[in-house]
Design a protein around this motif. Structure first.
Motif, PDB file in Angstrom:
ATOM      1  N   GLN A   1      32.958   7.760  -7.419  1.00 16.99           N
ATOM      2  CA  GLN A   1      31.891   8.016  -6.452  1.00 16.99           C
ATOM      3  C   GLN A   1      31.250   6.719  -5.982  1.00 16.99           C
ATOM      4  O   GLN A   1      30.941   6.550  -4.805  1.00 16.99           O
ATOM      5  CB  GLN A   1      30.827   8.948  -7.045  1.00 16.99           C
ATOM      6  N   MET A   2      31.046   5.780  -6.909  1.00 19.43           N
ATOM      7  CA  MET A   2      30.453   4.490  -6.542  1.00 19.43           C
ATOM      8  C   MET A   2      31.386   3.705  -5.621  1.00 19.43           C
ATOM      9  O   MET A   2      30.951   3.104  -4.644  1.00 19.43           O
ATOM     10  CB  MET A   2      30.142   3.660  -7.792  1.00 19.43           C
ATOM     11  N   ALA A   3      32.682   3.718  -5.927  1.00 19.73           N
ATOM     12  CA  ALA A   3      33.647   3.011  -5.080  1.00 19.73           C
ATOM     13  C   ALA A   3      33.667   3.611  -3.684  1.00 19.73           C
ATOM     14  O   ALA A   3      33.678   2.882  -2.678  1.00 19.73           O
ATOM     15  CB  ALA A   3      35.041   3.064  -5.713  1.00 19.73           C
ATOM     16  N   LEU A   4      33.640   4.927  -3.595  1.00 13.21           N
ATOM     17  CA  LEU A   4      33.624   5.602  -2.301  1.00 13.21           C
ATOM     18  C   LEU A   4      32.353   5.262  -1.526  1.00 13.21           C
ATOM     19  O   LEU A   4      32.404   4.976  -0.325  1.00 13.21           O
ATOM     20  CB  LEU A   4      33.746   7.116  -2.500  1.00 13.21           C
ATOM     21  N   LEU A   5      31.231   5.257  -2.200  1.00 15.62           N
ATOM     22  CA  LEU A   5      29.963   4.926  -1.558  1.00 15.62           C
ATOM     23  C   LEU A   5      29.971   3.491  -1.031  1.00 15.62           C
ATOM     24  O   LEU A   5      29.501   3.220   0.083  1.00 15.62           O
ATOM     25  CB  LEU A   5      28.805   5.130  -2.540  1.00 15.62           C
ATOM     26  N   ARG A   6      30.515   2.552  -1.830  1.00 14.66           N
ATOM     27  CA  ARG A   6      30.605   1.157  -1.379  1.00 14.66           C
ATOM     28  C   ARG A   6      31.460   1.041  -0.125  1.00 14.66           C
ATOM     29  O   ARG A   6      31.088   0.370   0.842  1.00 14.66           O
ATOM     30  CB  ARG A   6      31.194   0.271  -2.480  1.00 14.66           C
TER      31      ARG A   6
ATOM     32  N   GLN B   1      32.177   3.409   2.079  1.00 14.66           N
ATOM     33  CA  GLN B   1      31.493   4.051   3.204  1.00 14.66           C
ATOM     34  C   GLN B   1      30.425   3.126   3.784  1.00 14.66           C
ATOM     35  O   GLN B   1      30.315   2.979   5.002  1.00 14.66           O
ATOM     36  CB  GLN B   1      30.847   5.366   2.758  1.00 14.66           C
ATOM     37  N   THR B   2      29.653   2.516   2.918  1.00 11.76           N
ATOM     38  CA  THR B   2      28.584   1.623   3.365  1.00 11.76           C
ATOM     39  C   THR B   2      29.165   0.420   4.103  1.00 11.76           C
ATOM     40  O   THR B   2      28.685   0.042   5.174  1.00 11.76           O
ATOM     41  CB  THR B   2      27.727   1.160   2.170  1.00 11.76           C
ATOM     42  N   GLN B   3      30.200  -0.178   3.535  1.00 10.30           N
ATOM     43  CA  GLN B   3      30.828  -1.327   4.191  1.00 10.30           C
ATOM     44  C   GLN B   3      31.412  -0.937   5.545  1.00 10.30           C
ATOM     45  O   GLN B   3      31.309  -1.703   6.514  1.00 10.30           O
ATOM     46  CB  GLN B   3      31.910  -1.919   3.284  1.00 10.30           C
ATOM     47  N   SER B   4      31.979   0.241   5.638  1.00  8.44           N
ATOM     48  CA  SER B   4      32.532   0.712   6.908  1.00  8.44           C
ATOM     49  C   SER B   4      31.433   0.905   7.953  1.00  8.44           C
ATOM     50  O   SER B   4      31.600   0.529   9.114  1.00  8.44           O
ATOM     51  CB  SER B   4      33.293   2.022   6.688  1.00  8.44           C
ATOM     52  N   GLN B   5      30.316   1.476   7.534  1.00  5.11           N
ATOM     53  CA  GLN B   5      29.189   1.658   8.459  1.00  5.11           C
ATOM     54  C   GLN B   5      28.657   0.316   8.937  1.00  5.11           C
ATOM     55  O   GLN B   5      28.315   0.162  10.109  1.00  5.11           O
ATOM     56  CB  GLN B   5      28.068   2.453   7.784  1.00  5.11           C
TER      57      GLN B   5
ATOM     58  N   GLN C   1      21.273   4.231   1.961  1.00  3.72           N
ATOM     59  CA  GLN C   1      22.216   4.381   0.848  1.00  3.72           C
ATOM     60  C   GLN C   1      21.600   4.003  -0.504  1.00  3.72           C
ATOM     61  O   GLN C   1      22.203   4.245  -1.538  1.00  3.72           O
ATOM     62  CB  GLN C   1      23.464   3.513   1.093  1.00  3.72           C
ATOM     63  N   GLU C   2      20.433   3.406  -0.493  1.00  4.64           N
ATOM     64  CA  GLU C   2      19.870   2.847  -1.720  1.00  4.64           C
ATOM     65  C   GLU C   2      19.701   3.889  -2.829  1.00  4.64           C
ATOM     66  O   GLU C   2      20.062   3.641  -3.982  1.00  4.64           O
ATOM     67  CB  GLU C   2      18.532   2.178  -1.426  1.00  4.64           C
ATOM     68  N   GLN C   3      19.184   5.048  -2.517  1.00  2.23           N
ATOM     69  CA  GLN C   3      18.988   6.081  -3.536  1.00  2.23           C
ATOM     70  C   GLN C   3      20.330   6.550  -4.094  1.00  2.23           C
ATOM     71  O   GLN C   3      20.464   6.748  -5.301  1.00  2.23           O
ATOM     72  CB  GLN C   3      18.201   7.267  -2.976  1.00  2.23           C
ATOM     73  N   ALA C   4      21.327   6.683  -3.231  1.00  6.80           N
ATOM     74  CA  ALA C   4      22.652   7.097  -3.692  1.00  6.80           C
ATOM     75  C   ALA C   4      23.259   6.046  -4.626  1.00  6.80           C
ATOM     76  O   ALA C   4      23.889   6.399  -5.635  1.00  6.80           O
ATOM     77  CB  ALA C   4      23.575   7.354  -2.500  1.00  6.80           C
TER      78      ALA C   4
END
Length: 170
Positions: free
Chosen positions: A131-136, A138-142, A86-89
């Protein structure tokens, strides 16, 4: 101690101090996580550093919470991979948020107000932040999916006092 011994001791102390000061930059450049120029080591792939892998997650205490969960090595490896992937995103998202904020600032500093440009800049900022909130999330869910039920409960317990301490918004 006679005068010669005192003078010699002071000279040796001064010499030791000079040697320590001269060696300090060399020691700092050899420290783990540091480059030869003394700056932080950046990740090779994206040429950036977003805290640790996972962007905002680590900056907001995510690593401390993970350490308290007594993760297995396999879990640590899986979480590292999730954050790394996820780092690049995260970097691209942060870059988009910064650009949108700058655009909105530029519109606000213009001599004449252009509502269409202001609306476009505000929409771009909202989209980037979304987009940043969604990415956070998603990452936390994973990451939560990697945890055992007991670890998820422990994580929930660690966050529960923070929610109770915060005053209600009106």
């Amino acid at each position: 101690m006679n005068l010669t011994q005192v003078t010699r001791a002071r000279s040796l102390s001064a010499l030791a101090m000079v040697a320590a000061l001269a060696a300090a930059p060399l020691a700092a450049s050899a420290a783990p996580g540091m480059q030869a120029d003394g700056g932080p080591r950046f990740h090779q792939k994206g040429g950036h550093d977003s805290g640790r892998h996972g962007g905002d997650f680590a900056r907001h205490g995510g690593d401390r919470g993970m350490r308290a969960l007594d993760l297995s090595q396999d879990q640590k490896d899986q979480i590292f991979k999730i954050r790394h992937d996820q780092e690049q995103a995260f970097y691209d998202g942060q870059k988009a948020v910064r650009a949108a904020r700058q655009s909105l600032r530029d519109v606000s500093r213009a001599d004449t107000f252009d509502e269409a440009k202001a609306r476009q800049a505000a929409d771009a900022l909202g989209q980037a932040q979304s987009q940043m909130a969604l990415l956070r999330v998603q990452t936390q869910s994973q990451i939560r999916a990697v945890l055992t039920p007991e670890q998820r409960q422990k994580l929930a317990d660690m966050h529960a006092p923070k929610k109770a301490e915060k005053p209600a918004r009106s």
